[in-house]
Every structure is written in structure tokens, then in C-alpha cells.
Enzyme design. Structure first.
Site, short mmCIF file in Angstrom:
data_model
loop_
_atom_site.label_atom_id
_atom_site.label_comp_id
_atom_site.label_asym_id
_atom_site.label_seq_id
_atom_site.Cartn_x
_atom_site.Cartn_y
_atom_site.Cartn_z
N HIS A 57 -1.40 1.44 7.58
CA HIS A 57 -1.93 1.33 6.23
C HIS A 57 -1.95 2.69 5.57
O HIS A 57 -2.33 3.68 6.18
CB HIS A 57 -3.35 0.75 6.31
CG HIS A 57 -3.96 0.50 4.97
ND1 HIS A 57 -3.41 -0.37 4.06
CD2 HIS A 57 -5.05 1.03 4.38
CE1 HIS A 57 -4.15 -0.37 2.97
NE2 HIS A 57 -5.15 0.46 3.14
N CYS B 281 0.82 -1.21 0.00
CA CYS B 281 0.00 0.00 0.00
C CYS B 281 0.85 1.26 0.00
O CYS B 281 0.41 2.31 -0.48
CB CYS B 281 -0.97 0.02 1.19
SG CYS B 281 -0.17 -0.08 2.79
#
Lengths: 136, 616
Positions: free
Chosen positions: B566, B212
């Protein structure tokens, strides 16, 4: 002999007070003079925009923090195109290094070993090439 | 300070800081009738004698001094400083109270070298006087030879032409060309699916396993207007590039089946083509990851990585490979309509050395940067920082220029934050500012004068000894796209631990960078005098007012803990915000974005930002 002493003390106090007063006046004048110049020369034009942005930001944070607001932290159901996606990407393609078919969501760990990069791959190589005790 | 001046728009302005944030162009206020009258007969030498009495302290302000130990006192009442005025015509000294009684009108505040009109009872301003004072101040700061403070650097040969935006539609010949050489994307009249309503470049990116950090930066870059325009107008055609560079027999080549030369720009070209194809299935940037790991071997690992490091590394990768791009001979329309190259830097004209750059923990070698035309990455992201080191003893200033592709900012903790303290004199309790970190606050801190420690004494050329000094950064030239990186990850090698700073940072959607330009910083250093400081709009090499307005278009955020977090990206397209979370693209309200924890913010110059276009 206490009277002259008292006079001295009050003179000193007066002097100290005068000095402080002058310093304070001077500082105030500095600020006033600088601000006056900035304002007159139009160097402070953006304050309204800045304050507006700050206000919007505070408002936004309040709205987002509101527990009755359903938009935040809601789990995805569908994306804007109406699609859903599994937690591990399911697309399958060929590894461009070794040619094997790999699942997208596991491609990075595969590639790491495949290219001989990364910690795990390097540790393996070290183990076979040196007999020295390892610091693990 | 009493004033006859009009009180229109008289809001209490908060006192921002002693480095007052300002926008660029200085307006010269209309002089009062008394000042006009004073100057009328005297012309340019109006202040000649007065200027002889002006003294300048190193790094300090100008003031008026008489004889060696002379202390000024009011001629009428004997009051001492502060707030004494010396008449410009007859040199009499009066205090504020007795100033209106004086026969002449124009005087000067002796402590501040500010003109004062005794009749109006107000501070007044004159450009000629200011210019003369500034020249005195800056003369002290240089050796009299090289004066990088006032003299604008020599104008570059290639000037930037400004052309207005013109909408374009193809004529009949162009239509024919389009028909035979291209295939139309979905999104024209025939496609009635709801997907065609969304901007064409929106597409999810599959997470390939803790990637990510890469996806988030790629999403921002895919929608960086000049970069997107470059690749979509085929400026780096991967087929042409691979064909030109042929089969590679180098031993770097492993047993890959395509035996292609490693070129990150080609992979970027493939990425742009896929993402802007109109197909909405998420794309797997596997080839890109593979190429990037070949380029940045030390970062090739399955662990969670830093998005900012990836950003720097990727720009570096494109830089190396694209410097032999074919370019249109006369203009680069993907950057701005009709404009010529924007980076005509000639370092030979500056009597300073080029420094090795170290921002983002990656070293850039700038030998190839000489012309600034090296690659699209630099044309888009590269700006120039100016660093001034000033001797606190004599004021001598040493200036260096460094290119940079982004600005990394410390996130100041609450007790240090240079927040605006609003004096709620008008009764409004505006406490919204107190304690909040803001992007502008971080930039204030970045450009404020910093006292270097006594262990970091700098050798002053004028004093010929090591002296304590002040250092101040400013931006000489803004890039087309400004990327701000917030240092949320602190790595302490001493304590062998890292931590993440979750503190909220407010960032604006519209940003005016002019207070941080070298011209503004210099001006405030010399008391905000009205004077044409370096880059005041006349020098095409420097940023000026029209190029310092920016619009936010992408925000990379990090949520979660340091090692288990994240990244996702918010994109602004046609004034609508979308969240790109790996494969998931959703629409969000702007409040979500304002309240988000920004890690990297991407701003584009306003003139390159198309708000109204449907396909953005």
C-alpha cells in the site's frame, strides 16, 4: 653457517618492516594532508547538520518503535476534518466511457473491462480471435 | 602535523570518505606572514620555476620530480620519503624534522605538491599556485582543445535575475477585480468551522480499486510548490484549452460523451481546482485515471502498479500536451518572483551529442527539449546530469550531459554502505551511523568514481586504443524540485522473480546538494584545489550555493509486501506533517515521517519553500 643466514633473515625482516613503515607513513600523510586542506578551505561545513539529521532520525525510530507509543499503526477513527470513510469508496458517478453509474471503489476494475484494457480483457479478446492453444 | 594555527572549533571531524563531501564555495584561508612575505616581492611568477618541476599522473595527484631517477633525500640527515619538502627558493630538500632549521620559509611537499611553511610547520595554501597545478592536471585530461573541465560553458543569453521575495496584498483595483471575477473560498472570517484551520489544499483521494499508487503521487504533485502555483494561477485553463482545441474528430475518440481532446494537463487543472476548492470531502480522480489510461495504454490495468512508473508516465503525459501553453511574455511569476526562464540551454554550444534518456523505464525523447521551455513538468523537475568517462592510462576525459526528471538510487546493503565510521577519539561513542543506509550515502555512491569492467573498455581519443576507464556522475544543474526514487523493487528477469527491499533509509528534512554538483565533484577530483571549476557561482546555467539547498515537502511510502502493499504520502505544510492515505487525511508527528520507509522523496529548492505562510 647459520649466523649469516640469521643475519640475512633479520635484515630482510628489517627491510620489510622499513618498507611497510614508509608505506604506512605515506598513507597517513595522504589522509592528513587531504583532510587539512578540506578543513582549511571550509569544504566540510555541513557535517554538523548531517549529524543532527542522523540523530533526529535515530531518535524518531526509537520513539516510533516504543510499544507504549499509541500514535503508530492506530486504526483511523476520524480524519482531521472529522470525517469517516468506508473501506470501499462509496461515491457514485457516471463512467465517462460507457455512461453507467459506478461506485468509486469499483471504478478501476470496471473501467479496465469497459475500455478493453488490462490482462483479463485482453485474454478474452485473444481467446476469441485465435484458435491456438494458450499458454495458461 | 604540528600547527601553530588556532584550535578554535577543534572538534574531531570524522573522516568521511576519500571523496570528501563538501559544500560549494571555497574559502581562501588567510596566508601566514611567511607566505605573504614570500609572495610580496615575486608577484605572479612566485612559483614559476617550481611549477616546471611539477609532474601530474593520469587521474592521480600532482607531485614534484627532479631528474629521471632522482630520489629525494633530506640534506641534513639523509632521510628518504615520505614527508620531504623541497624549498621553493633554493631547491634544497629537507625532512619534516629539519624543515624549521632551513633558512627559507616556503617549501613544497614533494609527494603531494602541497605548499608547506617551514616556520609555521604547517601546510599552507595559495590560490595562484593551486590554479597553476589544476591547469596542469586538466591539460592532461583533455586534448588541449575542448576543455570541459575548467572553461565554463559559454554564458547563456538569458541570465537569471534574482529578486527578493516581496509580500503582496491586492490594491483597491485588484480587490474590485477579485470581487467581480471570483468567489471566495471558505477559510475567510465568515467560516468558523474547524476545517478552515487546516491548509486549504488538503483533501483525501478516493481509492478507485488498487489506485493508491496514483493517489500517493498525485498528493505529492498537488503540493509541489511550482506545479501548484502554475495550475492555481490558471496557467493551463482547461476551459480555454478545450475550447481552443474544439471538438475532436480523430478516430482515437471513442464514444465518450464529451468528445474532448485528450489532455492530461486539463485533467490536472480540474484536479487542482477540486482539491483546493476548500471542500473537504474526498475527491475521486476518475477522469484522471481514464485519461491516463488512454495515454499510457500499456500500463492500463487493474493490478497494483508502481508509483514511480506512474510519476514518470504522468510527467510524460503533461509534457506532450502542454508544449503549446500560452505563457506570460516576460516573466513566469509562478516559479519565482520576477525571474526569467530558468532553462536557457543551448545544446549546440556543447560539442557533445544529446543522449536518449532512460530513467524510470520510460524513454524520453528530447528533441523538443532544446530550449528547456517545453512544459511545466520539465521546468519543475528537469535537471541535468553530467557523466565523465576517464581513461585510466592517460587521464583523458569524455563528458556528456543528460537531462533527467528524477534520480533513481540503489539502496546499498549494509556491508557495502559507505557509512561514516566515526573515530571516537574524543570518547563519545557515536555509533548511530554504523550500518544505516542514508540518502546522502546513496548520493555519495551515485557520484563516486566507478571503475568500468575490463569488458567495458572505452575508446580513448588520446591513446587511440580501448582502455580501462572510470566513470563518474555529477549534477550539472539541479531542478527546482528534486525527486529521489529509491529502488526498493528488484526485478530479476533471470531468476524470474521480484523482491522488495524493506531496509530503512534515513533521509534529511533539509538537504544540501552542493557536494554532488559537478563543480564540487570536479574540484575533489583534482585534489580540492582552490580554483573556479565549472559552475562555481558565476555561470547562471549551473547550480551554485544558493540554489542547492532543499527542503523536504513530500514522502511517498510503501508498506507491505511486493505484490500486496500500500502506498501513502506524507505532506509537509506550514511545517506540520499530514498523512494522506487514500481518503484519510490525518495529522502526524514528524517522528513518524522520519521513521517511515521512504520510496520517493520530494525536495524543493529552499527559496521556493514558504515555511511561515498560514495557507502555505
Amino acid at each position: 653457517m647459520s649466523a649469516p643466514d640469521e643475519d640475512n633473515t633479520s635484515n630482510n625482516t628489517q627491510l620489510a618492516s622499513n618498507f611497510f613503515g614508509e608505506l604506512l607513513d605515506s598513507v597517513i600523510m595522504d589522509v592528513a594532508s587531504e583532510c587539512h586542506r578540506v578543513a582549511r578551505l571550509g569544504l566540510d561545513r555541513n557535517l554538523d547538520d548531517e549529524e543532527e539529521e542522523l540523530r533526529l532520525s535515530a531518535q524518531a525510530r526509537a520513539r516510533v518503535a516504543d510499544p507504549s507509543n499509541s500514535e503508530t499503526n492506530s486504526k483511523y477513527v476520524v480524519d482531521i476534518f472529522g470525517q469517516t470513510h468506508p473501506s470501499v469508496a462509496a461515491e457514485i458517478f457516471d463512467c465517462m466511457n460507457c455512461g453507467r453509474s459506478i461506485v468509486a471503489g469499483r471504478f478501476a476494475p470496471h473501467l479496465e473491462k469497459c475500455m478493453g484494457k488490462g490482462r483479463k480483457a485482453r485474454v478474452k479478446a485473444t481467446r476469441s480471435s485465435t484458435a491456438a492453444a494458450q499458454n495458461r | 602535523m604540528s600547527s601553530n594555527s588556532d584550535h578554535q572549533n577543534h572538534r574531531r571531524r570524522p573522516y568521511v570518505s576519500n571523496q570528501q563531501r563538501q559544500s560549494t564555495a571555497v574559502i581562501v584561508p588567510t596566508p601566514c606572514s611567511h607566505l605573504t612575505e614570500f609572495k610580496a616581492g615575486r608577484g605572479e611568477t612566485a612559483f614559476g620555476r617550481l611549477l616546471e618541476a611539477v609532474r601530474v599522473r593520469p587521474l592521480g595527484r600532482a607531485s614534484v620530480r627532479g631528474g629521471a631517477n632522482e630520489v629525494f633525500r633530506c640534506g641534513a640527515c639523509g632521510k628518504g620519503p615520505p614527508r620531504l619538502y623541497a624549498c621553493v627558493s633554493c631547491a634544497a630538500v629537507v625532512c619534516g624534522v629539519h624543515a624549521p632549521d632551513h633558512e627559507h620559509q616556503i617549501a613544497i611537499d614533494v609527494d603531494r605538491a602541497e605548499l608547506f611553511c617551514c616556520s609555521c610547520g604547517d601546510q599552507v595554501y595559495d590560490r595562484d599556485f593551486d590554479s597553476a597545478v589544476v591547469l596542469l592536471q586538466t591539460a592532461a585530461a583533455t586534448l588541449g582543445g575542448c576543455n570541459s573541465l575548467c572553461t565554463p560553458p559559454p554564458e547563456s543569453i538569458r541570465k537569471r535575475r534574482r529578486v527578493d521575495y516581496r509580500p503582496w496584498t491586492p490594491d483597491s483595483k485588484e480587490r474590485a477585480l477579485l470581487g467581480t471575477h471570483s468567489s471566495l473560498l471558505p477559510g475567510n472570517n465568515e467560516d468558523l468551522s474547524p476545517n478552515s484551520n487546516f491548509p486549504v489544499g488538503l483533501k483525501g483521494l478516493n481509492n478507485l480499486g488498487n489506485t493508491c499508487f496514483m493517489n500517493s503521487v498525485l498528493q505529492a504533485l498537488l503540493h509541489t510548490p511550482p506545479l501548484r502555483n502554475y495550475f492555481l494561477s490558471d496557467r493551463h485553463n482547461r476551459f480555454v484549452c478545450q475550447q481552443k482545441n474544439g471538438v475532436n474528430h480523430s478516430k482515437n475518440d471513442r464514444k465518450n460523451k464529451n468528445s474532448q481532446r485528450l489532455c492530461l494537463a486539463c485533467d490536472a487543472d480540474a484536479l487542482f481546482s477540486a482539491v483546493f476548492s476548500g471542500d473537504r470531502k474526498p475527491y475521486s480522480p476518475a477522469k484522471f485515471l481514464y485519461s491516463w489510461w488512454q495515454h499510457a495504454g500499456n500500463l492500463a490495468s487493474y493490478e497494483q502498479q508502481d508509483a514511480h512508473e506512474f510519476f514518470i508516465s504522468m510527467l510524460d503525459g503533461i509534457h506532450e500536451k502542454v508544449d503549446k501553453d500560452e505563457r506570460k511574455p516576460h516573466s513566469q511569476d509562478y516559479l519565482e518572483p520576477g525571474g526569467s526562464s530558468r532553462f536557457p540551454l543551448d545544446y549546440q554550444t556543447f560539442p557533445h551529442n544529446i543522449n536518449w534518456m532512460n530513467i524510470g523505464r520510460v524513454n524520453f525523447l528530447f528533441q523538443r527539449f532544446g530550449s528547456g521551455d517545453c512544459c511545466i513538468a520539465h521546468r519543475v523537475f528537469s535537471g541535468i546530469l553530467r557523466s565523465d568517462v576517464m581513461c585510466t592510462a592517460c587521464g583523458f576525459t569524455s563528458t556528456t550531459y543528460d537531462p533527467c526528471v528524477d534520480i533513481s538510487l540503489d539502496l546499498v546493503p549494509t556491508h557495502e554502505a559507505p557509512t561514516k565510521t566515526l573515530h571516537s577519539c574524543n570518547g563519545k561513542a557515536e555509533t548511530v551511523n554504523s550500518g544505516i543506509s542514508t540518502l546522502l550515502g546513496c548520493l555519495d555512491r551515485f557520484t563516486r568514481p566507478e571503475r568500468l569492467g575490463s569488458d567495458q573498455k572505452f575508446f580513448c581519443q588520446q591513446c587511440q586504443v580501448r582502455q580501462e576507464s572510470l566513470k563518474q556522475m555529477s549534477i550539472r544543474k539541479l531542478p527546482l524540485v528534486s525527486c529521489f526514487h529509491i529502488k526498493r523493487f528488484e526485478h530479476s528477469p533471470i531468476r524470474k522473480m521480484s523482491r522488495k527491499v524493506d531496509r530503512y533509509l534515513q533521509f534529511p528534512f533539509s538537504l544540501d546538494m552542493s557536494p554532488y554538483l559537478s563543480s564540487s565533484i570536479l574540484r575533489s577530483r583534482f585534489g580540492n584545489r582552490s580554483f573556479g571549476f565549472e559552475g562555481d557561482g558565476k555561470d547562471p546555467d549551473c547550480s551554485n550555493e544558493s540554489t542547492s539547498e532543499f527542503e523536504l515537502f513530500a514522502v511517498v511510502t510503501h508498506s507491505g509486501k511486493l505484490d500486496a502493499g500500500h502506498y501513502s504520502t506524507y505532506l509537509r505544510l506550514s511545517n506540520q506533517w499530514y498523512k494522506c492515505d487514500d481518503a484519510w487525511v490525518t495529522q502526524v508527528n514528524e517522528n513518524i515521517v522520519r521513521a517511515a520507509q521512504g520510496y520517493m522523496m520530494f525536495y524543493v529548492q529552499k527559496m521556493l519553500y514558504y515555511k511561515a505562510s498560514g495557507t502555505s
